[in-house]
Design a protein around this motif. Structure first.
Motif, PDB file in Angstrom:
ATOM      1  N   PRO A 235      81.509  80.777  61.296  1.00 55.74           N
ATOM      2  CA  PRO A 235      80.124  81.231  61.471  1.00 55.74           C
ATOM      3  C   PRO A 235      80.052  82.375  62.470  1.00 55.74           C
ATOM      4  O   PRO A 235      81.002  82.631  63.213  1.00 55.74           O
ATOM      5  N   ASP A 236      78.900  83.052  62.506  1.00 58.27           N
ATOM      6  CA  ASP A 236      78.712  84.111  63.494  1.00 58.27           C
ATOM      7  C   ASP A 236      78.848  83.570  64.917  1.00 58.27           C
ATOM      8  O   ASP A 236      79.414  84.223  65.795  1.00 58.27           O
ATOM      9  N   CYS A 237      78.263  82.409  65.153  1.00 56.81           N
ATOM     10  CA  CYS A 237      78.225  81.837  66.501  1.00 56.81           C
ATOM     11  C   CYS A 237      78.182  80.322  66.347  1.00 56.81           C
ATOM     12  O   CYS A 237      78.461  79.792  65.276  1.00 56.81           O
ATOM     13  N   GLY A 238      77.848  79.612  67.401  1.00 55.48           N
ATOM     14  CA  GLY A 238      77.759  78.171  67.331  1.00 55.48           C
ATOM     15  C   GLY A 238      76.590  77.709  66.473  1.00 55.48           C
ATOM     16  O   GLY A 238      75.543  78.355  66.424  1.00 55.48           O
TER      17      GLY A 238
ATOM     18  N   PRO B 249      91.942  80.576  56.536  1.00 54.82           N
ATOM     19  CA  PRO B 249      91.537  79.259  57.034  1.00 54.82           C
ATOM     20  C   PRO B 249      90.129  79.321  57.624  1.00 54.82           C
ATOM     21  O   PRO B 249      89.653  80.383  58.041  1.00 54.82           O
ATOM     22  N   THR B 250      89.467  78.166  57.663  1.00 57.19           N
ATOM     23  CA  THR B 250      88.081  78.097  58.118  1.00 57.19           C
ATOM     24  C   THR B 250      87.958  77.247  59.374  1.00 57.19           C
ATOM     25  O   THR B 250      88.707  76.285  59.576  1.00 57.19           O
ATOM     26  N   SER B 251      86.974  77.609  60.199  1.00 55.63           N
ATOM     27  CA  SER B 251      86.760  76.889  61.454  1.00 55.63           C
ATOM     28  C   SER B 251      85.356  77.170  61.961  1.00 55.63           C
ATOM     29  O   SER B 251      84.749  78.185  61.621  1.00 55.63           O
ATOM     30  N   LEU B 252      84.834  76.280  62.796  1.00 55.78           N
ATOM     31  CA  LEU B 252      83.636  76.589  63.570  1.00 55.78           C
ATOM     32  C   LEU B 252      84.004  77.496  64.732  1.00 55.78           C
ATOM     33  O   LEU B 252      85.160  77.560  65.159  1.00 55.78           O
ATOM     34  N   VAL B 253      83.005  78.167  65.277  1.00 52.63           N
ATOM     35  CA  VAL B 253      83.202  78.881  66.536  1.00 52.63           C
ATOM     36  C   VAL B 253      83.333  77.863  67.665  1.00 52.63           C
ATOM     37  O   VAL B 253      84.132  78.036  68.579  1.00 52.63           O
ATOM     38  N   GLY B 254      82.549  76.776  67.583  1.00 53.79           N
ATOM     39  CA  GLY B 254      82.654  75.724  68.591  1.00 53.79           C
ATOM     40  C   GLY B 254      81.654  74.616  68.348  1.00 53.79           C
ATOM     41  O   GLY B 254      82.028  73.491  68.033  1.00 53.79           O
ATOM     42  N   SER B 255      80.370  74.923  68.451  1.00 53.79           N
ATOM     43  CA  SER B 255      79.360  73.865  68.459  1.00 53.79           C
ATOM     44  C   SER B 255      78.870  73.510  67.065  1.00 53.79           C
ATOM     45  O   SER B 255      78.920  74.308  66.125  1.00 53.79           O
ATOM     46  N   TYR B 256      78.352  72.268  66.974  1.00 53.02           N
ATOM     47  CA  TYR B 256      77.738  71.712  65.784  1.00 53.02           C
ATOM     48  C   TYR B 256      76.469  71.005  66.254  1.00 53.02           C
ATOM     49  O   TYR B 256      76.386  70.586  67.420  1.00 53.02           O
ATOM     50  N   PRO B 257      75.446  70.849  65.421  1.00 52.25           N
ATOM     51  CA  PRO B 257      74.192  70.245  65.897  1.00 52.25           C
ATOM     52  C   PRO B 257      74.392  68.813  66.408  1.00 52.25           C
ATOM     53  O   PRO B 257      74.996  67.983  65.738  1.00 52.25           O
TER      54      PRO B 257
END
Length: 347
Positions: free
Chosen positions: A311-314, A6-14
């Motif tokens: 992603p690696d980070c936000g 499954p896929t997800s962000l680490v947290g933040s988006y622009p």
């Protein structure tokens, strides 16, 4: 959700340009105290504008095909300051100073009394996110160890006692976030990597205190810092195997920019790995096959059943079109490996 990789962000988006002054945001270190001057929308309309930006972030994640959705942290000036400045015992009007992980001094909350959480901080954020997507959702909170390193201690006899009170505040928040509908709550602890000796001394104790009595799915994010700010990356973690004994269920790491030797994952047996596979130092959108290759590098050391792709980070500091392209490439790369593992249809 019941699928492999499954896929997800680490947290933040622009955040959109109409919401926040992105050049000003990028031209400084992440704020530890409040930085209202970054917002382009005046206070009477700011909350509504942040809600609108959150909807854009949700829809972009859904369009890209992510399985686990965050709110993009649209309401935050940084990953940590919104929560850290909402606590009792902190003088935010007369800040102190502490060294950033880059070694530069930065204004920080000044602790002048016992750190306490007196109200929920992110509960409405979870409720808004839950009401606007039918996918799994994740909310992030700053970790107690990291907040203790991003503060000037003018009250406690030692940093450990301060970190444990931060942990109690995080613990109360996490319980309320799960009650409000979160599927996953992630604790951001980048300073465990930046200050490993202190992390070994009391950081793990604070993390476990933050997770005491928590029954939902929890994650901890540990990284080398935002690529837009911290340009030199080590080739390996100074603090990672120590998390094997923590009560957290998922561990979020970065592997792309640092070309991490993924054999270290064998030391995290039993943990699910949120595998960072997007290089955020490069504004070029990766080919899906590049992402797939980064996922394959981890498979000899951790079963695919225990990997979440991220992603690696936000993504906070990336141009929005680049961030969206990278998200799509991440999903497509995960699907390539998913098919190679013998799966032919989604679920």
């Amino acid at each position: 959700m019941n699928r492999l990789l499954p896929t997800s962000l680490v947290g933040s988006y622009p955040q959109p340009e109409w919401l926040i002054d992105r050049p000003k945001l990028a031209g400084r270190f992440p704020p530890r105290v409040r930085a209202r001057e970054l917002w382009r929308v005046e206070e009477p309309w700011l909350a509504q504008a942040q809600d609108d930006a959150t909807l854009l972030a949700i829809r972009d994640q859904e369009r890209a095909g992510l399985d686990i959705i965050t709110d993009g942290e649209m309401r935050r000036e940084s990953y940590s300051n919104r929560f850290a400045t909402a606590l009792d015992g902190v003088d935010i009007d007369n800040p102190g100073t502490a060294l950033d992980r880059s070694g530069h001094p930065n204004p920080v909350p000044r602790v002048v009394g016992k750190v306490r959480r007196t109200r929920p901080v992110e509960v409405r954020d979870v409720e808004f996110l839950r009401a606007n997507t039918d996918r799994m959702i994740k909310m992030t909170v700053p970790g107690p160890f990291t907040m203790s390193q991003q503060a000037q201690n003018d009250f406690y006899a030692d940093e450990e006692a301060m970190a444990l009170d931060y942990a109690a505040a995080v613990n109360a928040e996490i319980k309320d976030l799960f009650a409000a509908g979160a599927d996953v709550v992630q604790i951001d602890e980048p300073y465990m990597q930046a200050r490993p000796e202190k992390a070994r001394k009391y950081g793990l104790k604070a993390l476990d205190r933050a997770l005491d009595g928590i029954v939902g799915t929890t994650a901890v994010h540990i990284c080398f810092g935002y690529a837009a700010i911290i340009h030199v990356r080590p080739s390996g973690y100074s603090f990672l195997p120590e998390l094997a004994g923590a009560t957290v269920k998922q561990i979020s790491i970065e592997t792309a920019q640092s070309s991490l030797d993924c054999s270290v994952l064998t030391k995290l047996s039993g943990k699910n790995i949120i595998l960072g596979v997007l290089d955020l130092s490069d504004l070029k959108v990766e080919a899906a096959e590049t992402v797939a290759g980064r996922i394959r590098r981890a498979l000899p050391f951790v079963p695919a059943e225990r990997i979440i792709v991220a992603p690696d980070c936000g993504l906070k500091y990336l141009p929005r079109d680049v961030a969206f392209g990278k998200m799509k490439a991440m999903v497509e790369g995960a699907n390539i490996v998913w098919r190679e593992l013998g799966h032919t249809s989604g679920c």
